[in-house]
Design a protein around this motif. Structure first.
Motif, short mmCIF file in Angstrom:
data_model
loop_
_atom_site.label_atom_id
_atom_site.label_comp_id
_atom_site.label_asym_id
_atom_site.label_seq_id
_atom_site.Cartn_x
_atom_site.Cartn_y
_atom_site.Cartn_z
N GLU A 85 61.64 94.41 47.58
CA GLU A 85 62.38 93.40 47.87
C GLU A 85 63.31 94.17 46.49
O GLU A 85 63.34 93.04 45.94
N ILE A 86 64.27 94.18 47.53
CA ILE A 86 65.50 94.70 46.53
C ILE A 86 66.71 94.22 47.22
O ILE A 86 67.54 93.91 48.41
N GLN A 91 74.64 98.85 44.73
CA GLN A 91 74.68 99.71 45.92
C GLN A 91 74.31 100.86 44.69
O GLN A 91 73.79 101.75 45.12
N GLU A 92 75.52 101.89 44.07
CA GLU A 92 75.25 102.82 42.76
C GLU A 92 73.51 102.57 43.00
O GLU A 92 73.39 103.45 41.69
N GLN A 93 72.98 102.23 41.95
CA GLN A 93 71.84 101.68 40.99
C GLN A 93 70.90 101.75 41.92
O GLN A 93 69.47 102.19 42.35
N MET A 94 70.73 101.27 43.68
CA MET A 94 70.17 101.60 44.33
C MET A 94 69.14 103.12 44.39
O MET A 94 68.09 102.95 44.62
N PRO A 95 69.72 104.10 44.42
CA PRO A 95 69.15 105.73 44.05
C PRO A 95 67.56 105.72 43.17
O PRO A 95 67.21 106.38 43.57
N LEU A 96 67.99 104.84 41.80
CA LEU A 96 67.84 105.14 40.91
C LEU A 96 66.82 104.58 41.05
O LEU A 96 65.05 104.67 40.69
N ILE A 97 66.11 103.03 41.90
CA ILE A 97 65.37 101.89 41.02
C ILE A 97 64.50 102.74 43.00
O ILE A 97 63.45 102.86 42.55
N LEU A 98 65.34 103.15 44.21
CA LEU A 98 63.86 103.98 45.41
C LEU A 98 63.25 105.26 44.31
O LEU A 98 62.57 105.59 44.65
N ASN A 99 64.13 106.04 43.65
CA ASN A 99 63.30 107.46 43.43
C ASN A 99 63.00 107.18 42.29
O ASN A 99 62.47 108.54 41.84
N VAL A 100 62.93 105.88 41.25
CA VAL A 100 62.54 106.05 39.85
C VAL A 100 61.69 105.47 39.79
O VAL A 100 60.36 105.17 39.59
N VAL A 101 62.30 104.53 39.88
CA VAL A 101 61.20 102.97 39.19
C VAL A 101 60.43 102.89 40.53
O VAL A 101 59.75 102.40 39.90
N CYS A 102 60.71 102.15 41.49
CA CYS A 102 59.55 102.02 42.25
C CYS A 102 58.59 103.26 42.67
O CYS A 102 57.40 102.95 42.36
#
Length: 160
Positions: A85-86, A91-102
């Motif tokens: 759940e995010i 919006q500009e942080q979403m790619p980093l969250i989805l491709n690195v954090v998750c």
């Protein structure tokens, strides 16, 4: 000045799960009699998608191909996924969250499942190396930028 509670950033793990798993031992039983050191090839991929508003799935897929000489000893393909759940994240942080954090959260489960299935198949376990998902993500971005540069700008031809 207090912030509205409904606007605070939210990042929560809903669950992780083994989404797909396949094991092939095409050379069994003869392959178990081989005593030379196998060669191991590993391919990794990360994919994310929105599920419903504010809910995302990130999946890490690994393919482990092990060969003895030119014969495949075994092939494992596993996909570990997580539901996250995010909300209220720029919006500009979403790619980093989805491709690195998750992927950093999902990957340890994938490593454990792959080592376990290989051991259950009768082979010594292969422990996948730690992955720097941030470096992997940066590398993928750079490749995309290089491809766009090679393509060149889009040519606009007006209708006559």
């Amino acid at each position: 000045m207090s912030s509205m509670p409904g606007n605070d950033p939210v990042f929560a793990i809903q669950r992780t799960y083994l989404k797909d798993l396949s094991l092939e031992i095409p050379g069994a039983p003869q392959i178990f009699l081989e005593n030379q050191q196998p060669a191991v090839e590993i391919q990794l991929d990360v994919a994310s998608q929105g599920v419903v508003e504010g809910i995302y799935e990130t999946a890490v897929t690994v393919t482990v191909t092990t060969k003895v000489g030119d014969k495949v000893a075994f092939l494992v393909e596993a996909k570990e996924a997580g539901i996250f759940e995010i909300r209220n994240v720029p919006q500009e942080q979403m790619p980093l969250i989805l491709n690195v954090v998750c992927p950093n959260i999902v990957y340890p489960y994938l490593r454990a499942n792959v080592a376990d299935i290989i051991q259950r198949a009768g082979f010594p376990p292969i422990h996948l190396a730690e992955i720097n998902f941030e470096a992997l993500y940066q590398q993928r971005l750079q490749q995309q930028q290089e491809q766009e540069v090679q393509k060149g700008p889009e040519l606009y031809v007006p209708n006559r």
